[in-house]
Write a protein that holds these residues in place. Structure first.
Motif, PDB file in Angstrom:
ATOM      1  N   GLY A  23       0.679  -1.209  -0.172  1.00  0.00           N
ATOM      2  CA  GLY A  23      -0.036   0.055  -0.114  1.00  0.00           C
ATOM      3  C   GLY A  23       0.805   1.126   0.112  1.00  0.00           C
ATOM      4  O   GLY A  23       1.992   1.438   0.719  1.00  0.00           O
ATOM      5  N   VAL A  24       0.378   2.341  -0.659  1.00  0.00           N
ATOM      6  CA  VAL A  24       0.991   3.626  -0.584  1.00  0.00           C
ATOM      7  C   VAL A  24      -0.070   4.690  -0.659  1.00  0.00           C
ATOM      8  O   VAL A  24      -1.122   4.638  -1.475  1.00  0.00           O
ATOM      9  CB  VAL A  24       2.004   3.794  -2.106  1.00  0.00           C
ATOM     10  CG1 VAL A  24       2.624   5.073  -2.074  1.00  0.00           C
ATOM     11  CG2 VAL A  24       3.125   2.553  -2.198  1.00  0.00           C
ATOM     12  N   ALA A  25       0.385   5.789   0.067  1.00  0.00           N
ATOM     13  CA  ALA A  25      -0.583   6.754   0.246  1.00  0.00           C
ATOM     14  C   ALA A  25       0.176   8.123   0.591  1.00  0.00           C
ATOM     15  O   ALA A  25       1.481   7.811   1.243  1.00  0.00           O
ATOM     16  CB  ALA A  25      -1.590   6.489   1.344  1.00  0.00           C
ATOM     17  N   GLN A  26      -0.355   9.214   0.516  1.00  0.00           N
ATOM     18  CA  GLN A  26       0.236  10.453   1.017  1.00  0.00           C
ATOM     19  C   GLN A  26      -0.880  11.168   1.899  1.00  0.00           C
ATOM     20  O   GLN A  26      -1.869  11.073   1.866  1.00  0.00           O
ATOM     21  CB  GLN A  26       0.532  11.415  -0.236  1.00  0.00           C
ATOM     22  CG  GLN A  26       1.580  10.610  -1.151  1.00  0.00           C
ATOM     23  CD  GLN A  26       1.413  11.749  -2.400  1.00  0.00           C
ATOM     24  OE1 GLN A  26       1.894  12.885  -2.298  1.00  0.00           O
ATOM     25  NE2 GLN A  26       1.103  11.269  -3.461  1.00  0.00           N
ATOM     26  N   LEU A  27      -0.106  11.645   3.055  1.00  0.00           N
ATOM     27  CA  LEU A  27      -0.806  12.527   4.066  1.00  0.00           C
ATOM     28  C   LEU A  27      -0.149  14.051   3.771  1.00  0.00           C
ATOM     29  O   LEU A  27       0.956  14.387   3.913  1.00  0.00           O
ATOM     30  CB  LEU A  27      -0.735  12.050   5.571  1.00  0.00           C
ATOM     31  CG  LEU A  27      -1.080  13.135   6.399  1.00  0.00           C
ATOM     32  CD1 LEU A  27      -2.412  13.351   6.496  1.00  0.00           C
ATOM     33  CD2 LEU A  27      -0.584  12.766   7.878  1.00  0.00           C
ATOM     34  N   SER A  50      -6.205  21.960   6.814  1.00  0.00           N
ATOM     35  CA  SER A  50      -6.688  20.509   7.062  1.00  0.00           C
ATOM     36  C   SER A  50      -5.757  19.624   6.882  1.00  0.00           C
ATOM     37  O   SER A  50      -4.545  19.841   6.412  1.00  0.00           O
ATOM     38  CB  SER A  50      -7.901  20.327   6.229  1.00  0.00           C
ATOM     39  OG  SER A  50      -8.429  18.865   6.517  1.00  0.00           O
ATOM     40  N   ASP A  51      -6.102  18.041   7.140  1.00  0.00           N
ATOM     41  CA  ASP A  51      -5.229  17.067   6.657  1.00  0.00           C
ATOM     42  C   ASP A  51      -5.764  16.389   5.458  1.00  0.00           C
ATOM     43  O   ASP A  51      -7.014  16.375   5.502  1.00  0.00           O
ATOM     44  CB  ASP A  51      -5.080  16.143   7.605  1.00  0.00           C
ATOM     45  CG  ASP A  51      -4.443  16.530   9.006  1.00  0.00           C
ATOM     46  OD1 ASP A  51      -3.556  17.648   8.891  1.00  0.00           O
ATOM     47  OD2 ASP A  51      -4.641  16.121  10.026  1.00  0.00           O
ATOM     48  N   HIS A  52      -5.277  16.280   4.465  1.00  0.00           N
ATOM     49  CA  HIS A  52      -5.530  15.285   3.325  1.00  0.00           C
ATOM     50  C   HIS A  52      -4.787  14.225   2.961  1.00  0.00           C
ATOM     51  O   HIS A  52      -3.728  14.060   2.871  1.00  0.00           O
ATOM     52  CB  HIS A  52      -5.273  16.522   1.959  1.00  0.00           C
ATOM     53  CG  HIS A  52      -5.940  17.799   2.337  1.00  0.00           C
ATOM     54  ND1 HIS A  52      -7.167  18.116   2.160  1.00  0.00           N
ATOM     55  CD2 HIS A  52      -5.273  18.884   2.668  1.00  0.00           C
ATOM     56  CE1 HIS A  52      -7.425  19.439   2.327  1.00  0.00           C
ATOM     57  NE2 HIS A  52      -6.247  19.965   2.786  1.00  0.00           N
ATOM     58  N   VAL A  53      -5.787  13.110   2.929  1.00  0.00           N
ATOM     59  CA  VAL A  53      -5.054  12.018   2.695  1.00  0.00           C
ATOM     60  C   VAL A  53      -5.446  11.445   1.154  1.00  0.00           C
ATOM     61  O   VAL A  53      -6.639  11.610   0.505  1.00  0.00           O
ATOM     62  CB  VAL A  53      -6.033  10.801   3.612  1.00  0.00           C
ATOM     63  CG1 VAL A  53      -5.333   9.481   3.047  1.00  0.00           C
ATOM     64  CG2 VAL A  53      -5.601  10.712   5.039  1.00  0.00           C
ATOM     65  N   ILE A  54      -4.414  11.144   0.501  1.00  0.00           N
ATOM     66  CA  ILE A  54      -4.396  10.856  -0.925  1.00  0.00           C
ATOM     67  C   ILE A  54      -3.816   9.271  -1.197  1.00  0.00           C
ATOM     68  O   ILE A  54      -2.986   8.937  -0.975  1.00  0.00           O
ATOM     69  CB  ILE A  54      -3.293  11.691  -1.709  1.00  0.00           C
ATOM     70  CG1 ILE A  54      -3.720  13.241  -1.559  1.00  0.00           C
ATOM     71  CG2 ILE A  54      -3.751  11.663  -3.168  1.00  0.00           C
ATOM     72  CD1 ILE A  54      -2.716  14.080  -1.833  1.00  0.00           C
TER      73      ILE A  54
END
Length: 235
Positions: A57-61, A67-71
């Motif tokens: 899994g790969v994501a970005q915060l 705000s916080d944005h999760v991608i």
């Protein structure tokens, strides 16, 4: 889904997006330091989240003043880039089976078996630990030397991949999560993970300045799903 479960509201998100929401909410006690400066996750900029489990899994915060944005992403399906002759051999063996070889063919739970099989071939032996669960157990408890070597190689590859993703995202921190993240916590520091993470040529100094941590929370997926739901329905 809501009707079947009998709930008033629900939220459906990517599994690793949930982990990203967990990272956004976790405190320092739930993040174990691996390398780089031992500082809290930054309140501004991008944190890269990488998680080996059944896949990668790969994501970005991304954090800004508001705000916080999760991608979420499918970064685990990027091409595997070998960096030494052993990596070359692993790539060749997997290419003969799959054609194209993605990163998660190596850096994932099932990937350890692929690494183990190549190491056995290079030593002129037949692999005997063919069950993933048994292989991981032997690697983690040190009961089989080749399994331990496979785990060391796995950590090297994870370090290289995490470093590549850090360069691609331009992050201020990296977090290792996923089903295997916590199990690997004590192995990453003593393995070649750090060496491969920072070994990015002219950017080695930059890579050494990036804090890398492992999620130690026992259920980051569930915690993150709850956090994402609360954010969506906070009104």
């Amino acid at each position: 889904i809501g009707e079947t479960l009998g709930v008033d509201a629900h939220l459906l998100i990517n599994d690793f997006e949930a982990v990203g929401h967990a990272v956004a909410q976790l405190g320092s006690l739930d993040l174990q330091h691996v390398c780089g400066p031992d500082v809290p996750l930054p309140r501004h900029g991008i944190t890269t989240i990488v998680g080996p489990g059944t896949g990668l899994g790969v994501a970005q915060l991304f954090r800004d003043d508001e705000s916080d944005h999760v991608i979420a992403s499918e970064g685990g399906h990027g091409d595997f880039a070998p960096t030494d002759p052993v990596d070359d051999a692993i790539l060749a063996d997997l290419r003969s089976i799959h054609g194209r070889v993605s990163v998660e063919r190596i850096v994932s739970g099932p990937g350890l078996n692929a690494v183990y099989a190549t190491l056995a071939r290079l030593d002129g032996h037949e692999p005997w630990l063919l069950d993933d669960k048994a292989l991981w157990a032997a690697a983690l408890d040190g009961s089989d030397d080749r399994a331990v070597s496979a785990l060391d190689r796995f950590c090297l590859c994870l370090g290289a991949v995490a470093g590549d993703l850090a360069l691609a995202h331009g992050p201020t921190a990296v977090v290792i999560a996923g089903g295997l993240g916590l199990k690997l916590a004590n192995h990453l520091v003593d393995s070649g993970f750090v060496e491969r993470f920072v070994a990015k040529g002219r950017f080695q100094t930059l890579m050494s300045s990036i804090p890398v941590k492992v999620v130690s929370h026992p259920q980051p997926g569930l915690f993150g799903a709850a956090a994402a739901f609360a954010r969506e329905h906070r009104q």
